[in-house]
Design an enzyme around this catalytic site. Structure first.
Site, PDB file in Angstrom:
ATOM      1  N   SER A 101      -8.299  -3.259   3.225  1.00 54.96           N
ATOM      2  CA  SER A 101      -8.186  -3.302   4.675  1.00 54.96           C
ATOM      3  C   SER A 101      -7.248  -4.314   5.011  1.00 54.96           C
ATOM      4  O   SER A 101      -7.587  -5.217   5.926  1.00 54.96           O
ATOM      5  CB  SER A 101      -9.657  -3.543   5.403  1.00 54.96           C
ATOM      6  OG  SER A 101     -10.242  -4.699   4.611  1.00 54.96           O
ATOM      7  N   CYS A 102      -6.336  -4.583   4.370  1.00 51.43           N
ATOM      8  CA  CYS A 102      -5.179  -5.634   4.861  1.00 51.43           C
ATOM      9  C   CYS A 102      -4.862  -5.152   6.388  1.00 51.43           C
ATOM     10  O   CYS A 102      -4.516  -4.205   6.622  1.00 51.43           O
ATOM     11  CB  CYS A 102      -3.963  -5.243   3.812  1.00 51.43           C
ATOM     12  SG  CYS A 102      -4.129  -5.468   2.093  1.00 51.43           S
TER      13      CYS A 102
END
Lengths: 92, 196
Positions: free
Chosen positions: B108-109
């Site tokens: 979930s950068c």
């Protein structure tokens, strides 16, 4: 591999990720061909960071047609890939 | 999106378990975890960092060009500081015939150091899996109906770069000041799941 040839505009194919390594190559681009749109300079390769001996590699932004990735779709997907995951694609 | 509460609660449980294991093993203390969260949340206005960049770009074409060419330099120009390590920061512009949307399929950068924590749905398995595959449907569920002749560009933040969308300036905002424009801009607009 001819990674030294990779530059903005290159057509590249992606080496399928080796799941035993921390490559940060999403599986859905394995064996697919895209176009390099940007060069993000050098960054430590994730697998080398994990092993404790960081090695810098060039990171590229590569654009793929959804149709080439999934068989359908009219959009594009941009994925960031390290040079060791890429080869110059001579034929499309 | 509907149906992500279950994923969310599973994830929350996993995070709580991991947190407890780290504390039990003596790797971290609960206080250290809270301090780290506080550092991100202390400035609840961090999302306005992104809105400030967008509003300035709407008002100043030359700044817009600099923002799209070198997002990191544009942050420095406005005095916006990243919390923690600063990644490559790339801003992608919506145009009348192009709509951009951001995701990280591997985890979930997100540009957390600039914008603060990501919304919960951004981290959901459902969003991450579906938006690369069928963005038109996902955007429609968010209430964004992208015209058929508008192309969709999905940006998968899978490595060392972080992305933000520069939304198109909405009609009717011509007379607003920069501060008023900042108020219009939402986190979803910066991700691409809203028009602004």
């Amino acid at each position: 591999m001819e990674t030294h040839d990779i530059r903005i505009g290159s057509h590249v194919s992606v080496t399928p990720p080796n799941w035993t390594e921390h490559s940060r190559t999403p599986g859905y681009v394995g064996d697919r061909t895209g176009a390099v749109l940007d060069d993000y300079g050098t960054h430590p390769l994730p697998s080398s960071v994990v092993s404790g001996e960081p090695v810098d590699e060039r990171l590229f932004s590569v654009r793929f047609d959804a149709r080439d990735l999934f068989g359908d779709g009219d959009h594009s997907v941009h994925v960031d890939l390290y040079e060791s995951a890429l080869e110059v694609a001579h034929e499309r | 999106m509907s149906g992500d509460h279950h994923i969310d609660s599973e994830t929350s449980q996993r995070v709580r378990d991991l947190e407890a294991a780290l504390v039990d093993a003596g790797v971290l203390t609960g206080e250290e975890i809270d301090e780290a969260l506080d550092r991100y949340l202390a400035d609840r206005g961090v999302v306005t960092n992104g809105a400030r960049l967008v509003a300035r770009a709407w008002l100043d074409d030359e700044f817009r060009d600099r923002l799209l060419t070198d997002g990191n330099a544009a942050c420095r120009e406005l005095g916006l500081e990243w919390v923690g390590e600063e990644p490559v920061f790339k801003v992608v512009a919506n145009l009348p015939d192009v709509h951009n949307v951001i995701v990280c399929t591997l985890c979930s950068c997100y540009p957390t150091g600039l914008l603060g924590p990501s919304p919960h749905w951004y981290r959901s398995v459902e969003y991450r899996a579906r938006v690369v595959r069928e963005p038109r449907s996902v955007l429609s569920e968010f209430g964004v109906d992208v015209p058929a002749d508008t192309s969709i560009e999905v940006w998968d933040a899978s490595a060392d770069a972080r992305y933000m969308v520069l939304p198109d300036r909405p009609a009717g905002s011509e007379d607003l000041t920069e501060d008023e424009l900042v108020e219009l801009i939402t986190v979803r607009g910066l991700i691409g799941t809203a028009l602004v």
